[in-house]
Design a protein around this motif. Structure first.
Motif, PDB file in Angstrom:
ATOM      1  N   HIS A  53      -5.113  16.045  -2.156  1.00 51.41           N
ATOM      2  CA  HIS A  53      -4.028  16.076  -2.993  1.00 51.41           C
ATOM      3  C   HIS A  53      -3.599  14.734  -2.813  1.00 51.41           C
ATOM      4  CE1 HIS A  53      -3.726  19.657  -4.919  1.00 51.41           C
ATOM      5  NE2 HIS A  53      -4.174  20.259  -3.860  1.00 51.41           N
ATOM      6  N   SER A  54      -4.363  13.600  -2.473  1.00 54.25           N
ATOM      7  CA  SER A  54      -3.796  12.762  -1.858  1.00 54.25           C
ATOM      8  C   SER A  54      -4.314  11.495  -2.918  1.00 54.25           C
ATOM      9  CB  SER A  54      -3.819  12.537  -0.451  1.00 54.25           C
ATOM     10  OG  SER A  54      -3.249  11.594  -0.063  1.00 54.25           O
ATOM     11  N   VAL A  55      -4.214   9.728  -2.525  1.00 57.59           N
ATOM     12  CA  VAL A  55      -4.272   8.856  -3.301  1.00 57.59           C
ATOM     13  C   VAL A  55      -3.792   7.621  -2.503  1.00 57.59           C
ATOM     14  CG1 VAL A  55      -4.966   7.674  -4.851  1.00 57.59           C
ATOM     15  CG2 VAL A  55      -5.335   9.720  -5.752  1.00 57.59           C
ATOM     16  N   ARG A  56      -4.551   6.751  -2.465  1.00 55.22           N
ATOM     17  CA  ARG A  56      -4.044   5.677  -0.736  1.00 55.22           C
ATOM     18  C   ARG A  56      -4.163   4.686  -2.019  1.00 55.22           C
ATOM     19  NH1 ARG A  56      -4.058   4.894   5.042  1.00 55.22           N
ATOM     20  NH2 ARG A  56      -2.555   5.843   5.049  1.00 55.22           N
ATOM     21  N   VAL A  57      -3.453   3.255  -2.557  1.00 59.68           N
ATOM     22  CA  VAL A  57      -3.345   2.825  -3.887  1.00 59.68           C
ATOM     23  C   VAL A  57      -3.045   1.700  -3.366  1.00 59.68           C
ATOM     24  CG1 VAL A  57      -3.887   3.872  -5.001  1.00 59.68           C
ATOM     25  CG2 VAL A  57      -1.806   3.101  -5.183  1.00 59.68           C
ATOM     26  N   GLU A  58      -3.723   0.535  -3.314  1.00 60.89           N
ATOM     27  CA  GLU A  58      -3.239  -1.056  -2.978  1.00 60.89           C
ATOM     28  C   GLU A  58      -2.102  -1.221  -4.814  1.00 60.89           C
ATOM     29  OE1 GLU A  58      -5.529  -4.640  -2.016  1.00 60.89           O
ATOM     30  OE2 GLU A  58      -4.501  -3.300   0.214  1.00 60.89           O
ATOM     31  N   VAL A  59      -1.291  -1.380  -4.698  1.00 54.24           N
ATOM     32  CA  VAL A  59      -0.040  -1.476  -6.757  1.00 54.24           C
ATOM     33  C   VAL A  59       0.944  -2.278  -6.134  1.00 54.24           C
ATOM     34  CG1 VAL A  59       0.623   0.210  -6.371  1.00 54.24           C
ATOM     35  CG2 VAL A  59       0.102  -0.170  -8.257  1.00 54.24           C
TER      36      VAL A  59
ATOM     37  N   SER B  84      -2.988   0.989 -14.657  1.00 54.36           N
ATOM     38  CA  SER B  84      -1.582   0.595 -14.004  1.00 54.36           C
ATOM     39  C   SER B  84      -2.110  -0.753 -13.352  1.00 54.36           C
ATOM     40  CB  SER B  84      -1.433   1.714 -13.402  1.00 54.36           C
ATOM     41  OG  SER B  84      -1.240   2.232 -15.039  1.00 54.36           O
ATOM     42  N   GLY B  85      -3.259  -1.062 -12.712  1.00 54.85           N
ATOM     43  CA  GLY B  85      -3.424  -1.841 -11.553  1.00 54.85           C
ATOM     44  C   GLY B  85      -3.754  -1.922 -10.475  1.00 54.85           C
ATOM     45  N   ALA B  86      -3.652  -0.132 -10.300  1.00 51.50           N
ATOM     46  CA  ALA B  86      -3.365   0.048  -8.976  1.00 51.50           C
ATOM     47  C   ALA B  86      -5.149  -0.339  -8.087  1.00 51.50           C
ATOM     48  CB  ALA B  86      -3.056   1.334  -9.349  1.00 51.50           C
ATOM     49  N   VAL B  87      -5.246  -0.203  -7.640  1.00 48.83           N
ATOM     50  CA  VAL B  87      -7.131  -0.639  -6.088  1.00 48.83           C
ATOM     51  C   VAL B  87      -7.159   0.677  -5.817  1.00 48.83           C
ATOM     52  CG1 VAL B  87      -8.430  -1.533  -4.766  1.00 48.83           C
ATOM     53  CG2 VAL B  87      -6.974  -3.000  -6.400  1.00 48.83           C
ATOM     54  N   VAL B  88      -7.815   1.302  -5.823  1.00 47.08           N
ATOM     55  CA  VAL B  88      -7.625   2.917  -5.245  1.00 47.08           C
ATOM     56  C   VAL B  88      -8.706   2.778  -3.865  1.00 47.08           C
ATOM     57  CG1 VAL B  88      -8.354   5.266  -5.306  1.00 47.08           C
ATOM     58  CG2 VAL B  88      -7.443   4.469  -7.276  1.00 47.08           C
ATOM     59  N   LEU B  89      -8.008   3.469  -2.435  1.00 39.85           N
ATOM     60  CA  LEU B  89      -8.695   2.633  -1.724  1.00 39.85           C
ATOM     61  C   LEU B  89      -9.163   3.711  -0.955  1.00 39.85           C
ATOM     62  CD1 LEU B  89      -5.762   0.540   0.094  1.00 39.85           C
ATOM     63  CD2 LEU B  89      -7.635  -0.503  -1.136  1.00 39.85           C
ATOM     64  N   VAL B  90      -8.266   4.898  -1.121  1.00 36.67           N
ATOM     65  CA  VAL B  90      -9.434   6.511  -0.812  1.00 36.67           C
ATOM     66  C   VAL B  90      -8.355   7.461  -1.617  1.00 36.67           C
ATOM     67  CG1 VAL B  90      -9.257   8.048   1.202  1.00 36.67           C
ATOM     68  CG2 VAL B  90      -9.101   5.528   1.733  1.00 36.67           C
ATOM     69  N   SER B  91      -9.471   8.329  -2.090  1.00 35.68           N
ATOM     70  CA  SER B  91      -8.910   9.854  -2.842  1.00 35.68           C
ATOM     71  C   SER B  91      -9.417  10.626  -2.348  1.00 35.68           C
ATOM     72  CB  SER B  91      -9.221   9.347  -4.424  1.00 35.68           C
ATOM     73  OG  SER B  91      -9.481  10.354  -4.925  1.00 35.68           O
TER      74      SER B  91
ATOM     75  N   MET C 155       0.715  -0.451  -0.041  1.00 36.73           N
ATOM     76  CA  MET C 155       0.176   0.059   0.248  1.00 36.73           C
ATOM     77  C   MET C 155       1.022   1.361   0.126  1.00 36.73           C
ATOM     78  SD  MET C 155      -3.661   0.627   2.259  1.00 36.73           S
ATOM     79  CE  MET C 155      -3.466  -1.372   2.808  1.00 36.73           C
ATOM     80  N   VAL C 156       0.431   2.023  -0.577  1.00 36.74           N
ATOM     81  CA  VAL C 156       1.068   2.986  -1.056  1.00 36.74           C
ATOM     82  C   VAL C 156       0.240   4.865  -1.013  1.00 36.74           C
ATOM     83  CG1 VAL C 156       3.251   2.445  -2.337  1.00 36.74           C
ATOM     84  CG2 VAL C 156       1.657   3.033  -3.683  1.00 36.74           C
ATOM     85  N   ASP C 157       0.632   5.472  -0.726  1.00 37.75           N
ATOM     86  CA  ASP C 157       0.199   7.040  -0.547  1.00 37.75           C
ATOM     87  C   ASP C 157       0.874   7.766  -1.215  1.00 37.75           C
ATOM     88  OD1 ASP C 157      -1.391   6.695   1.250  1.00 37.75           O
ATOM     89  OD2 ASP C 157       0.014   8.023   3.386  1.00 37.75           O
ATOM     90  N   ILE C 158       0.005   8.529  -2.856  1.00 36.04           N
ATOM     91  CA  ILE C 158       0.734   9.109  -3.464  1.00 36.04           C
ATOM     92  C   ILE C 158      -0.662  10.372  -3.194  1.00 36.04           C
ATOM     93  CG2 ILE C 158      -0.074   9.896  -6.628  1.00 36.04           C
ATOM     94  CD1 ILE C 158      -0.206   6.297  -6.191  1.00 36.04           C
ATOM     95  N   SER C 159       0.936  11.749  -3.725  1.00 39.57           N
ATOM     96  CA  SER C 159       0.951  12.750  -3.893  1.00 39.57           C
ATOM     97  C   SER C 159       0.488  13.526  -4.944  1.00 39.57           C
ATOM     98  CB  SER C 159       1.825  13.839  -2.724  1.00 39.57           C
ATOM     99  OG  SER C 159       1.391  13.941  -1.303  1.00 39.57           O
ATOM    100  N   ALA C 160      -0.572  13.769  -5.324  1.00 43.73           N
ATOM    101  CA  ALA C 160      -0.741  14.277  -6.747  1.00 43.73           C
ATOM    102  C   ALA C 160      -1.863  14.906  -6.648  1.00 43.73           C
ATOM    103  CB  ALA C 160      -0.955  13.047  -7.350  1.00 43.73           C
ATOM    104  N   ALA C 161      -2.079  15.625  -8.399  1.00 46.94           N
ATOM    105  CA  ALA C 161      -3.153  16.242  -8.643  1.00 46.94           C
ATOM    106  C   ALA C 161      -4.170  15.267  -9.170  1.00 46.94           C
ATOM    107  CB  ALA C 161      -3.070  16.973  -9.797  1.00 46.94           C
ATOM    108  N   VAL C 162      -5.179  15.320  -8.268  1.00 46.77           N
ATOM    109  CA  VAL C 162      -6.505  14.217  -8.294  1.00 46.77           C
ATOM    110  C   VAL C 162      -7.225  14.795  -9.329  1.00 46.77           C
ATOM    111  CG1 VAL C 162      -7.622  12.492  -7.072  1.00 46.77           C
ATOM    112  CG2 VAL C 162      -4.977  13.261  -5.868  1.00 46.77           C
ATOM    113  N   ASP C 163      -7.674  13.653 -10.199  1.00 42.37           N
ATOM    114  CA  ASP C 163      -8.976  14.471 -10.630  1.00 42.37           C
ATOM    115  C   ASP C 163      -8.831  12.750 -11.592  1.00 42.37           C
ATOM    116  OD1 ASP C 163      -7.035  13.465 -12.679  1.00 42.37           O
ATOM    117  OD2 ASP C 163      -6.951  16.060 -13.539  1.00 42.37           O
ATOM    118  N   ASP C 164     -10.199  12.864 -12.491  1.00 38.81           N
ATOM    119  CA  ASP C 164     -11.128  11.370 -12.901  1.00 38.81           C
ATOM    120  C   ASP C 164      -9.972  10.890 -13.480  1.00 38.81           C
ATOM    121  OD1 ASP C 164     -13.277  11.447 -11.740  1.00 38.81           O
ATOM    122  OD2 ASP C 164     -14.037  12.581 -13.433  1.00 38.81           O
ATOM    123  N   LYS C 165      -8.865  11.581 -13.955  1.00 40.91           N
ATOM    124  CA  LYS C 165      -8.437  11.055 -15.532  1.00 40.91           C
ATOM    125  C   LYS C 165      -7.244  10.308 -15.074  1.00 40.91           C
ATOM    126  CE  LYS C 165      -4.739  12.864 -18.614  1.00 40.91           C
ATOM    127  NZ  LYS C 165      -4.393  14.202 -19.462  1.00 40.91           N
TER     128      LYS C 165
END
Length: 72
Positions: free
Chosen positions: A31-37, A19-26, A1-11
């Motif tokens: 500007h944060s997304v937690r994914v399992e990848v 990319s095979g990631a499962v978004v757990l929290v957006s 599991m990782v936390d991603i700092s990003a410009a979060v949008d639908d794209k």
């Protein structure tokens, strides 16, 4: 599991799913997304123009509060 700092949008969310990631929290407002990848997909994700930073999942921390000190 990782936390991603990003410009979060639908794209970005679609890119992560493709990319095979499962978004757990957006949370776009933070500007944060937690994914399992899988680890082998992280470099491709990090290459996205929307991604600022990737780090291992951050755990929450509680303050060590001593109730006796608060009662003074």
């Amino acid at each position: 599991m990782v936390d991603i700092s990003a410009a979060v949008d639908d794209k970005l969310l679609q890119f992560l799913a493709n990319s095979g990631a499962v978004v757990l929290v957006s949370t776009p407002e933070y500007h944060s997304v937690r994914v399992e990848v899988s680890l082998d997909r992280l470099e491709a994700i990090a290459g996205s123009d929307s991604v600022y930073f990737i780090q291992p999942k951050m755990e929450y921390m509680l303050n060590d509060v001593d109730a006796r000190r608060l009662a003074r």
